[in-house]
Structures are given as structure tokens and as C-alpha cells.
Design a protein around this motif. Structure first.
Motif: not given
Length: 521
Positions: A150, A171, A173
Motif C-alpha cells: 500500500t 478501506n 489493507n
């Protein structure tokens, strides 16, 4: 008159008295008479207040129920006669395979405009040692790879990637555990948000930059964190426990790496890890949310189309159980001793018989070492002996045999007493077994709490991801209630005895004084 009304009346009289004192002329004789009258009024009101309070306390005392006695009123509640057995409807799971060969499990959930995506690879830190060709360990490579996915792609620098994620409000991740490497996405389900979110996910999977300067920064930060772990007794106990329990097995080392291994991690290690393990043949995909099956197929194809085909990861070796008990103490300047005890546990059950055994153990262990105040360890070590604020134990099944651990903290001078008392509770439970009433209370609790595991999109998707990763059939979920109903007292107690061996427990303590200096045995 109620106590509330009496208080209001007193306040009203008090206000009137203040008003009279402010407005009347200085006729002291009149004031004295008035004061006497007010005094008598206050006295009468106070007597009424005390009488009301006494009556209230008397009624409350009469209504109190002996905690050890059955609640007689329950027998008169006719509404309980109409309560039907709990009926649970599990989510309907769709399965398909992408053109790249990735297994997909999908649950449509249209109540919220949200989509959850969970892509798992058989690529946790247990694979760290297989990345390098030489004999040097690569502990921390999987975790560092997850961190840096990321932190920039070929199309988006780190700041640009972060800005794109924040602008979409998603979100996104990636994380590495011992067994698995997970890339997860949560986004609004409309095309304006979901499609660019999926594009970012595919970029980080296929074209991460693993920038050398960012890697150097990450290593410096990680080394600080690893140094700080030395000041955390729980971390010290956990690291020592894994090392002693697993020895040379890949589960022995921490997922984040060590002070010795992290400085040696290079960009090429991360590239090699991605090319070897983040591949279609090693992946499984779970999706839940506001999509049709056709939309889910399209999204799944987009995510997996550019993944290298690769090969599935090999089977991890089976760890060996300890042949005898071990005691390890780590000196640490504190008023409390952290205790971690346990043994090698079970692997994830994949067939019906093993799953039933897993359920049997879960019921027995909940009685023995569950986290609530009904558990035997909590009752004895906390409530009866006052040696800890909390104690609990659990099994962590993985691809191979995971650990069974019981943990608590206690005063330094009480550590040996607490350990011995805990072992005695375990021994007594294995010798005498749990009771039918304890089993019934636990099975009822497990059945009634089961629907909460898929009460949200995230909960459903987490279950899907786990089941897909371990290649569990759908009946793992649909037959859960049946497995609990099949639990019987004999099997539960037998499973506890077959699984736990406190005579060979590994016990790690971290504190000021070693509890083993003066052996009480």
C-alpha cells in the motif's frame, strides 16, 4: 407521599422562606413564629421522608433473591412455555472459479450499499525462510511485503496512492500472519466508488514498487518497534513461548521479524516473495455485499486476471509436541508476573469427524478456560483466590498444529501459587469432567451467539475467507448447530483428556522473580 414529592415540597417551602425574608418588614416576633412553624413543618416532612425511605428499603429487601437459590418467579412465567427453538438461517453461498483458477465464495447482501472483498494467499510468515536461496533467514519478509503493497505502485507514488484511497473513502489493507497473507477491501457498492477501488487493489497486487527509500524507512521504524517489544512483558512471553514450543518449525519466529533479520531485508526479497506466493494458484477470494452474481463474477475476474498463475505453496511440516514439561523465566522489572502456559494444539479440522471433535473441545474448554466469570479457571483463580484480574485459555488451529495457551498476570510473590492453582483446576477438570449443567449452559450460549458471527457484511466475509482458505465445505457453517446438538458429556470430557496434557505444559513467566527459585513440589 413519595420521597420525590416530599423533596419537592421541602424545596418549595425553602424558597418561600427566602422570599419572605427578603420582602417582609423586620417584625422579629412574626419571623420567630414563622420560623417555629417552618421548623415543625420540616420535622414532619423529614419524619415522612424517613418513613417512606424505610418502607422502600423494607420492600426492596423483601424482593431480593438469594443468588444461590433458583428464581421461583421464572416457573410462573407462562410466556416461557411458548418459546420456540432457535431457528438460524445461514447465508446462501455461491461458488465459482475465475479464469485464472482462483476459487471464489460470494454472498449477496443487499441491505447495505457496501462490498467487502477478502483475497487470501497461502503465504504467511511461515514462508519467510523459503524466499532466499542461501541459508540466511528471511524472517519478516512476508510482513514487510504486506506493509509495502500500500506504499506505492508503478502508476501511483506513495502519497498519490494514499490520497486516492482517502478520496474514495475505502478501506484497503494488506496483512501477513503465520499462515496467510490477506489483502482486503471495503467500498461503497456503486460503480463510482467500487470500480476505482478495485483498480487500486489490482495495482497494489501486480505492480508494487517496493521503493528502496521507503523500505529503509520501514526497517528503521520496525527496528524501533522491535526494541520496544523488549519493554512489553506480554510480547516477551509470547515470543519465548512460540520459540520454545516450535523450535525449528516455521511457526517459531515472529511474523514481524527479528532485530537480527529485519536489517537484512532487501527489495529483491520482497519481489521474490510476491512472485512466488502472491499468485493465482495460491489464492482464494471471498466477496460479500450489494452485488449481483454477475457483478461479483466481473469484479473477481478483474482482481485475478493479472495475477501470475504460479504454483500453490507446499505443505508445511508438522511440528513435534514437547516430550516433557518446560519452564522458562525471563527477568523483567515489574510488580506483576506475566504467565503463559500451554502446549501444541490442533490443526484446522476439515472433515466431519474432526470438526465434531473440535466442537466437543470448544464446549469443554469454554467451561474450563473461557473468558467469562462462569469458567472454572476464572472462578477459582480470580474470584475465590483473588490472584488475577483475568485468566483464559484458547486453541488456535492453523494449517498445521497451532498452540493452546492459557494466560494471566499476577503479583510477583503469588506467581507460583497462581500457576499451581491453575494446574490443579485443569487436573481436577480432566479427572472429574465437566458437569451436565455446565455443558448445557455452554451449548445454549454457543447456539444463541452463533448468529452474531454473520450479523454484518464484515462478519460474513471473514467467515467466507476463512472457509475458503482452509477449503472447508459449506456444511462447516450450515451444520454448526447440528454439531453442537450432537455434543454429549462423555465425548466432551474424553476430548478434553485426549487433547490437554498439563504434565507436559510449557510454562513461560516474565517478572521480577522466578517462581521456580523455591520449588514447592
Amino acid at each position: 407521599m413519595s420521597k420525590l414529592k416530599i423533596t419537592a415540597t421541602v424545596n418549595k417551602i425553602s424558597s418561600n422562606q427566602v422570599s419572605i425574608n427578603k420582602t417582609s418588614s423586620p417584625n422579629y416576633k412574626s419571623l420567630s413564629a414563622l420560623s417555629a412553624a417552618l421548623f415543625m413543618s420540616f420535622a414532619a416532612l423529614n419524619m415522612q421522608a424517613h418513613a417512606a425511605e424505610a418502607a422502600f428499603e423494607s420492600e426492596r429487601a423483601a424482593a431480593m433473591v438469594d443468588a444461590d437459590a433458583p428464581i421461583a418467579a421464572l416457573a410462573t412465567l407462562t410466556s416461557l412455555d411458548d418459546v420456540q427453538p432457535l431457528s438460524v438461517t445461514v447465508p446462501s453461498i455461491e461458488h465459482f472459479t475465475t479464469q485464472a483458477g482462483v476459487r471464489v465464495s460470494f454472498v449477496q447482501a443487499a441491505a447495505l450499499p457496501i462490498v467487502d472483498i477478502d483475497l487470501r494467499f497461502n503465504a504467511g510468515s511461515a514462508r519467510d525462510g523459503d524466499v532466499r536461496m542461501d541459508d540466511s533467514n528471511g524472517f519478516g519478509i512476508a510482513s514487510m511485503s504486506a506493509t509495502m503493497l500500500t506504499q506505492g505502485t508503478q502508476n501511483l507514488a506513495e502519497d498519490d496512492f494514499t490520497r486516492a484511497v482517502e478520496t474514495l473513502g475505502i478501506n484497503l489493507n494488506s496483512s501477513a500472519y503465520k499462515d496467510m497473507f490477506i489483502v482486503s477491501l471495503r467500498s461503497l457498492s456503486d460503480d463510482e466508488h467500487l470500480l476505482p477501488a478495485v483498480d487500486l487493489m489490482t495495482q497494489m497486487l501486480t505492480t508494487p514498487t517496493f521503493d528502496k527509500e521507503i523500505l529503509a524507512r520501514n526497517k528503521a521504524r520496525l527496528l524501533v518497534g522491535l526494541q520496544q517489544q523488549k519493554q512489553d512483558p506480554s510480547s516477551l512471553a509470547s515470543l519465548a513461548f512460540d520459540k520454545a514450543l516450535y523450535g525449528e518449525h516455521p511457526y517459531a519466529h515472529p511474523s514481524s521479524g527479528t532485530l537480527e533479520s529485519v536489517p537484512s531485508i532487501e527489495r529483491q526479497d520482497l519481489i521474490a516473495f510476491k512472485d512466488r506466493y502472491l499468485v493465482a494458484a495460491n489464492a482464494s477470494l471471498a466477496m460479500t455485499g450489494n452485488m449481483t452474481l454477475e457483478q461479483a463474477r466481473m469484479i473477481a475476474e478483474t482482481i485475478t486476471a493479472n495475477l501470475p498463475l504460479g504454483q500453490a505453496a507446499g505443505t508445511l511440516p508438522e511440528p513435534k509436541a514437547l516430550s516433557q514439561a518446560q519452564r522458562i523465566h525471563i527477568d523483567f522489572p515489574s510488580t506483576q508476573t506475566t504467565v503463559l502456559m500451554g502446549q501444541l494444539g490442533n490443526k484446522r479440522a476439515t472433515d466431519a469427524q474432526a470438526q465434531q471433535q473440535q466442537t466437543n473441545f470448544a464446549v469443554g474448554n469454554e467451561v474450563l478456560a473461557g473468558g467469562d466469570f462462569n469458567a472454572r479457571l476464572m472462578t477459582e483463580i480470580r474470584q475465590n483466590l483473588g490472584l488475577t484480574y483475568g485468566i483464559s485459555g484458547s486453541m488456535s488451529p492453523m494449517l498445521t498444529r497451532g498452540p493452546y495457551q492459557i494466560g494471566f498476570s499476577t503479583r510477583n510473590d503469588k506467581a507460583r501459587t497462581a500457576i499451581d492453582a491453575s494446574i490443579k483446576v485443569i487436573d481436577d477438570t480432566l479427572d472429574q469432567g465437566i458437569t451436565a449443567s455446565e455443558m448445557r449452559l455452554t451449548t445454549d450460549n454457543l447456539k444463541n451467539s452463533f448468529p452474531m458471527s454473520f450479523a454484518s457484511n464484515a462478519g460474513i466475509n471473514n467467515l467466507l475467507g476463512m472457509m475458503n482458505f482452509y477449503q472447508l465445505p459449506d456444511n462447516y457453517l450450515t451444520d454448526y448447530m447440528n454439531r453442537i446438538d450432537k455434543v454429549n458429556l462423555t465425548d466432551v470430557n474424553q476430548t478434553l483428556n485426549n487433547t490437554l496434557n498439563p504434565d507436559k505444559f510449557l510454562i513461560v513467566t516474565v517478572g521480577q522473580d522466578s517462581p521456580w527459585n523455591a520449588d514447592l513440589e
